[in-house]
Write an enzyme that holds these catalytic residues in place. Sequence first.
Site, PDB file in Angstrom:
ATOM      1  N   ASN A  31       0.822  -1.089  -0.018  1.00 36.11           N
ATOM      2  CA  ASN A  31      -0.159  -0.023  -0.176  1.00 36.11           C
ATOM      3  C   ASN A  31       0.821   1.240  -0.075  1.00 36.11           C
ATOM      4  O   ASN A  31       1.470   1.473   0.952  1.00 36.11           O
ATOM      5  CB  ASN A  31      -0.827  -0.123   1.207  1.00 36.11           C
ATOM      6  CG  ASN A  31      -1.782   1.032   1.385  1.00 36.11           C
ATOM      7  OD1 ASN A  31      -1.890   2.082   0.565  1.00 36.11           O
ATOM      8  ND2 ASN A  31      -2.421   1.373   2.559  1.00 36.11           N
TER       9      ASN A  31
ATOM     10  N   LYS B  49      -0.079   4.296  -0.275  1.00 35.25           N
ATOM     11  CA  LYS B  49      -0.694   5.454   0.063  1.00 35.25           C
ATOM     12  C   LYS B  49      -0.488   6.452  -0.930  1.00 35.25           C
ATOM     13  O   LYS B  49      -0.234   6.378  -1.917  1.00 35.25           O
ATOM     14  CB  LYS B  49      -0.154   5.493   1.500  1.00 35.25           C
ATOM     15  CG  LYS B  49      -0.210   4.302   2.579  1.00 35.25           C
ATOM     16  CD  LYS B  49      -0.190   4.443   4.080  1.00 35.25           C
ATOM     17  CE  LYS B  49      -0.519   3.532   4.641  1.00 35.25           C
ATOM     18  NZ  LYS B  49      -0.373   3.508   6.085  1.00 35.25           N
TER      19      LYS B  49
ATOM     20  N   HIS C   3      -9.746   0.790   4.851  1.00 29.45           N
ATOM     21  CA  HIS C   3      -8.170   1.265   5.452  1.00 29.45           C
ATOM     22  C   HIS C   3      -8.665   2.262   6.601  1.00 29.45           C
ATOM     23  O   HIS C   3      -9.468   3.067   6.601  1.00 29.45           O
ATOM     24  CB  HIS C   3      -7.281   1.814   4.756  1.00 29.45           C
ATOM     25  CG  HIS C   3      -6.126   1.796   5.094  1.00 29.45           C
ATOM     26  ND1 HIS C   3      -5.596   2.812   5.939  1.00 29.45           N
ATOM     27  CD2 HIS C   3      -5.038   1.029   4.863  1.00 29.45           C
ATOM     28  CE1 HIS C   3      -4.226   2.633   6.435  1.00 29.45           C
ATOM     29  NE2 HIS C   3      -3.970   1.364   5.850  1.00 29.45           N
TER      30      HIS C   3
ATOM     31  N   GLU D 237      -7.238   4.682   7.816  1.00 30.90           N
ATOM     32  CA  GLU D 237      -7.125   6.092   7.301  1.00 30.90           C
ATOM     33  C   GLU D 237      -8.375   6.561   6.507  1.00 30.90           C
ATOM     34  O   GLU D 237      -8.724   7.696   6.887  1.00 30.90           O
ATOM     35  CB  GLU D 237      -5.939   6.295   6.508  1.00 30.90           C
ATOM     36  CG  GLU D 237      -4.495   6.218   7.210  1.00 30.90           C
ATOM     37  CD  GLU D 237      -3.196   5.484   6.430  1.00 30.90           C
ATOM     38  OE1 GLU D 237      -3.291   5.623   5.426  1.00 30.90           O
ATOM     39  OE2 GLU D 237      -2.272   5.078   7.000  1.00 30.90           O
TER      40      GLU D 237
ATOM     41  N   GLU E  65      -5.138  -4.695  10.652  1.00 26.67           N
ATOM     42  CA  GLU E  65      -4.156  -3.828  10.873  1.00 26.67           C
ATOM     43  C   GLU E  65      -4.410  -3.107  12.071  1.00 26.67           C
ATOM     44  O   GLU E  65      -5.503  -1.982  12.146  1.00 26.67           O
ATOM     45  CB  GLU E  65      -4.012  -2.540   9.633  1.00 26.67           C
ATOM     46  CG  GLU E  65      -4.064  -3.442   8.345  1.00 26.67           C
ATOM     47  CD  GLU E  65      -3.311  -2.397   7.192  1.00 26.67           C
ATOM     48  OE1 GLU E  65      -2.112  -2.629   6.709  1.00 26.67           O
ATOM     49  OE2 GLU E  65      -3.887  -1.349   6.986  1.00 26.67           O
TER      50      GLU E  65
ATOM     51  N   GLY F 191       2.229   2.783  10.710  1.00 27.27           N
ATOM     52  CA  GLY F 191       3.227   3.753  10.797  1.00 27.27           C
ATOM     53  C   GLY F 191       3.880   4.223  11.884  1.00 27.27           C
ATOM     54  O   GLY F 191       4.630   5.454  11.800  1.00 27.27           O
TER      55      GLY F 191
ATOM     56  N   SER G 118       3.455  -1.722  10.491  1.00 26.30           N
ATOM     57  CA  SER G 118       4.987  -1.750  10.814  1.00 26.30           C
ATOM     58  C   SER G 118       5.368  -2.970  10.256  1.00 26.30           C
ATOM     59  O   SER G 118       6.505  -3.228  11.210  1.00 26.30           O
ATOM     60  CB  SER G 118       5.334  -1.291  12.197  1.00 26.30           C
ATOM     61  OG  SER G 118       4.814   0.355  12.310  1.00 26.30           O
TER      62      SER G 118
END
Length: 256
Positions: free
Chosen positions: A10, A12, A99, A101, A171, A177, A216
């Site tokens: 991904n 992003k 996701h 985000e 996730e 991150g 991560s």
Amino acid sequence: MKRLSIVAANWKMNGSLALVNSMVSELNNVTLNENVEVVVCPSSPYLAAFNAASASTNLSAAFSLGAQNFSEHNSGAFTGEVSASMLQEVGVSYIIVGHSERRSIYNESSALVAKKVKAALASGLKPILCIGESEEERAAEKTEVVLAEQLQPVIDEVGIENFKNVVIAYEPVWAIGTGKTASPEMAQETHQFIREFIAKFDENVADKLPLLYGGSVNAKNCEELFAQADIDGGLIGGASLKAEEFKIICSAAKGK
Ligand code: 13P
């Protein structure tokens, strides 16, 4: 072997045409284990370029193109949106849905995520359905409740039988991150919960469902994570932008 392993990148909102070209040529010489598929999800403007670059190499059938976002609608007056069928037309096979985000920054609810999964499946795309709890939810021991609340609307919308074309990525939000990875044991325990949750509806579907870990993942921790019984690969953010590191992660995956 009953289950496919998937390593999905991904990107992003990162990358460039230069990265598309260099990644395609780097991935061209990666060694993969049996029953492993690699999916690269660049930003939408680079999808066609990725396909064009891979057509001029020997990139094997084990590589697929994925997209990061799309509309729940198929066409119409939705300025700025892209539909699943358009993505399918330009060579996309997988699509990231839900996701964290998108859930947190763009307020995508689990009901909308369910509609998107339905739209993806209707266009022949395989959704990579992302679920995961926040740090506060884990601290309050609500992880399983949160995951069930994220999964149930999708099961209700598309029916469990359609999960044979779905990939789930667990996730934990606190691991994305941050450099804080879930320990292999913690990740395994949660993956096992997810597989058992799906198995309550259909054991066969649960048995074959690729369950990816994301948060991560890097070249150092991938092997131990991927060795867990219910972890069938990963959804990789930052480390997927570095070809050398991403290749190590791809080579660590094994079909189960
Ligand atoms: P990182 O690997 O950068 O933590 O990102 C994980 C992720 O969000 C993949 O979708």
